[in-house]
Design a protein around this motif. Structure first.
Motif, PDB file in Angstrom:
ATOM      1  N   PRO A   1     -27.578   3.299   0.328  1.00  0.00           N
ATOM      2  CA  PRO A   1     -27.553   2.830   1.722  1.00  0.00           C
ATOM      3  C   PRO A   1     -28.941   2.557   2.294  1.00  0.00           C
ATOM      4  O   PRO A   1     -29.911   3.181   1.887  1.00  0.00           O
ATOM      5  N   GLU A   2     -29.016   1.592   3.220  1.00  0.00           N
ATOM      6  CA  GLU A   2     -30.267   1.287   3.949  1.00  0.00           C
ATOM      7  C   GLU A   2     -29.913   1.243   5.433  1.00  0.00           C
ATOM      8  O   GLU A   2     -29.966   0.186   6.053  1.00  0.00           O
ATOM      9  N   PRO A   3     -29.557   2.371   6.032  1.00  0.00           N
ATOM     10  CA  PRO A   3     -28.977   2.345   7.387  1.00  0.00           C
ATOM     11  C   PRO A   3     -29.985   2.357   8.531  1.00  0.00           C
ATOM     12  O   PRO A   3     -29.597   2.226   9.681  1.00  0.00           O
ATOM     13  N   HIS A   4     -31.261   2.519   8.244  1.00  0.00           N
ATOM     14  CA  HIS A   4     -32.228   2.793   9.318  1.00  0.00           C
ATOM     15  C   HIS A   4     -32.899   1.525   9.841  1.00  0.00           C
ATOM     16  O   HIS A   4     -32.778   0.458   9.255  1.00  0.00           O
ATOM     17  N   ASP A   5     -33.677   1.689  10.944  1.00  0.00           N
ATOM     18  CA  ASP A   5     -34.304   0.497  11.512  1.00  0.00           C
ATOM     19  C   ASP A   5     -35.796   0.391  11.226  1.00  0.00           C
ATOM     20  O   ASP A   5     -36.498  -0.382  11.878  1.00  0.00           O
ATOM     21  N   THR A   6     -36.270   1.157  10.239  1.00  0.00           N
ATOM     22  CA  THR A   6     -37.636   0.933   9.742  1.00  0.00           C
ATOM     23  C   THR A   6     -37.617   0.915   8.215  1.00  0.00           C
ATOM     24  O   THR A   6     -36.746   1.551   7.584  1.00  0.00           O
ATOM     25  N   LEU A   7     -38.588   0.211   7.639  1.00  0.00           N
ATOM     26  CA  LEU A   7     -38.715   0.171   6.175  1.00  0.00           C
ATOM     27  C   LEU A   7     -39.000   1.576   5.649  1.00  0.00           C
ATOM     28  O   LEU A   7     -38.492   1.985   4.604  1.00  0.00           O
ATOM     29  N   GLU A   8     -39.834   2.324   6.401  1.00  0.00           N
ATOM     30  CA  GLU A   8     -40.232   3.667   5.970  1.00  0.00           C
ATOM     31  C   GLU A   8     -38.996   4.574   5.840  1.00  0.00           C
ATOM     32  O   GLU A   8     -38.822   5.272   4.838  1.00  0.00           O
ATOM     33  N   ALA A   9     -38.136   4.548   6.888  1.00  0.00           N
ATOM     34  CA  ALA A   9     -36.963   5.442   6.881  1.00  0.00           C
ATOM     35  C   ALA A   9     -35.980   5.039   5.780  1.00  0.00           C
ATOM     36  O   ALA A   9     -35.381   5.905   5.124  1.00  0.00           O
ATOM     37  N   ASN A  10     -35.827   3.739   5.548  1.00  0.00           N
ATOM     38  CA  ASN A  10     -34.921   3.305   4.474  1.00  0.00           C
ATOM     39  C   ASN A  10     -35.457   3.688   3.097  1.00  0.00           C
ATOM     40  O   ASN A  10     -34.705   4.140   2.231  1.00  0.00           O
ATOM     41  N   ALA A  11     -36.757   3.488   2.893  1.00  0.00           N
ATOM     42  CA  ALA A  11     -37.347   3.840   1.595  1.00  0.00           C
ATOM     43  C   ALA A  11     -37.161   5.337   1.354  1.00  0.00           C
ATOM     44  O   ALA A  11     -36.781   5.771   0.255  1.00  0.00           O
ATOM     45  N   SER A  12     -37.399   6.117   2.399  1.00  0.00           N
ATOM     46  CA  SER A  12     -37.272   7.559   2.313  1.00  0.00           C
ATOM     47  C   SER A  12     -35.839   7.976   1.969  1.00  0.00           C
ATOM     48  O   SER A  12     -35.616   8.813   1.103  1.00  0.00           O
ATOM     49  N   GLU A  13     -34.905   7.357   2.655  1.00  0.00           N
ATOM     50  CA  GLU A  13     -33.471   7.671   2.414  1.00  0.00           C
ATOM     51  C   GLU A  13     -33.091   7.379   0.953  1.00  0.00           C
ATOM     52  O   GLU A  13     -32.404   8.155   0.304  1.00  0.00           O
ATOM     53  N   LYS A  14     -33.600   6.234   0.449  1.00  0.00           N
ATOM     54  CA  LYS A  14     -33.234   5.842  -0.919  1.00  0.00           C
ATOM     55  C   LYS A  14     -33.796   6.836  -1.942  1.00  0.00           C
ATOM     56  O   LYS A  14     -33.103   7.267  -2.853  1.00  0.00           O
ATOM     57  N   SER A  15     -35.078   7.201  -1.791  1.00  0.00           N
ATOM     58  CA  SER A  15     -35.657   8.107  -2.801  1.00  0.00           C
ATOM     59  C   SER A  15     -35.040   9.494  -2.679  1.00  0.00           C
ATOM     60  O   SER A  15     -34.783  10.143  -3.695  1.00  0.00           O
ATOM     61  N   LYS A  16     -34.754   9.928  -1.437  1.00  0.00           N
ATOM     62  CA  LYS A  16     -34.146  11.266  -1.273  1.00  0.00           C
ATOM     63  C   LYS A  16     -32.730  11.303  -1.855  1.00  0.00           C
ATOM     64  O   LYS A  16     -32.328  12.300  -2.444  1.00  0.00           O
ATOM     65  N   THR A  17     -31.993  10.188  -1.689  1.00  0.00           N
ATOM     66  CA  THR A  17     -30.635  10.119  -2.270  1.00  0.00           C
ATOM     67  C   THR A  17     -30.700  10.274  -3.789  1.00  0.00           C
ATOM     68  O   THR A  17     -29.961  11.059  -4.385  1.00  0.00           O
ATOM     69  N   ILE A  18     -31.611   9.516  -4.409  1.00  0.00           N
ATOM     70  CA  ILE A  18     -31.700   9.565  -5.879  1.00  0.00           C
ATOM     71  C   ILE A  18     -32.250  10.906  -6.352  1.00  0.00           C
ATOM     72  O   ILE A  18     -31.820  11.451  -7.373  1.00  0.00           O
ATOM     73  N   HIS A  19     -33.153  11.486  -5.570  1.00  0.00           N
ATOM     74  CA  HIS A  19     -33.693  12.797  -5.939  1.00  0.00           C
ATOM     75  C   HIS A  19     -32.586  13.846  -5.895  1.00  0.00           C
ATOM     76  O   HIS A  19     -32.487  14.700  -6.787  1.00  0.00           O
ATOM     77  N   ARG A  20     -31.735  13.759  -4.856  1.00  0.00           N
ATOM     78  CA  ARG A  20     -30.607  14.703  -4.745  1.00  0.00           C
ATOM     79  C   ARG A  20     -29.674  14.567  -5.948  1.00  0.00           C
ATOM     80  O   ARG A  20     -29.197  15.542  -6.494  1.00  0.00           O
ATOM     81  N   LEU A  21     -29.444  13.322  -6.381  1.00  0.00           N
ATOM     82  CA  LEU A  21     -28.477  13.094  -7.458  1.00  0.00           C
ATOM     83  C   LEU A  21     -29.036  13.429  -8.842  1.00  0.00           C
ATOM     84  O   LEU A  21     -28.295  13.827  -9.730  1.00  0.00           O
TER      85      LEU A  21
END
Ligand code: IMP
Length: 193
Positions: free
Chosen positions: A41-61
């Motif tokens: 998912p890329e749900p946020h309104d900044t590039l920084e928050a989306n990049a962060s969400e993506k790496s944290k998702t994959i790190h969790r998995l």
């Protein structure tokens, strides 16, 4: 030992571009190679928050060191749009061509064609997050040209060049590219770490 990083993307163009820059310096594992099949998912309104969400998702998995990147095309005359919405500019389910068509329509008759690509990389290394940015300034052309690359490449001419990203080989694009600049910072960081 060479660092291995899972790259949180399903975009093969991005994988190829970053592998071309990273060479032997670090080992990139795609999420597919890591056995994961998800639409990140890329749900946020900044590039920084989306990049962060993506790496944290994959790190969790995976529990592994990983990185992600989020890129946007920021057009001066459109107040920085499409920006973080670059992938879905023409609406959900629309393709690269629809996005280009909408961009050229919105810039019709406008002389200021200045734009920049901005990439933010989020790295998670040993459970800590680090961010890196790369910017490439240029202009949106009146017409699309070239068949290489992806996304808005056919309408983006980087400063210092006379042809669009889509008229360049991947190695030529990497002389100018936002993604290349962000990856160069990531590589320097890994080197010093
Ligand atoms: P993403 O959200 O980072 O995957 O990228 C958003 C959108 O920006 C993509 O769907 C492409 O349309 C565009 N984009 C990202 N990087 C590039 C690039 O290097 N060249 C052209 N378009 C790009």
């Amino acid at each position: 030992m060479k660092t291995s990083l899972v790259f949180a993307t399903n975009n093969q163009h991005k994988v190829d571009e970053i592998r071309a820059v990273a060479g032997d310096l670090f080992n990139i594992i795609t999420i597919k190679e890591a056995g994961i099949d998800i639409d990140i998912p890329e749900p946020h309104d900044t590039l920084e928050a989306n990049a962060s969400e993506k790496s944290k998702t994959i790190h969790r998995l995976t529990g592994k060191n990983c990185f992600s990147e989020d890129t946007g095309l920021e057009v001066a005359a459109l107040n920085g749009e499409p920006g973080v919405k670059s992938a879905r500019y023409a609406g959900d389910g629309r393709n690269f061509q629809h996005n280009i068509d909408k961009l050229l329509l919105n810039l019709k008759g406008i002389n200021n064609r200045k734009a920049q690509f901005r990439t933010v990389i989020s790295l998670i290394l040993d459970d800590k997050e680090y961010l890196f940015e790369g910017v490439c300034e240029g202009n949106i052309s009146e017409e699309q040209k070239g068949l290489q690359g992806f996304g808005y490449d056919p309408v983006f001419v980087p400063d210092g060049a006379a042809i669009s990203f889509a008229e360049m080989t991947m190695n030529e694009k990497n002389k100018y590219s936002h993604r290349k600049k962000a990856v160069a910072k990531l590589i320097a960081f890994l080197h010093d770490h």
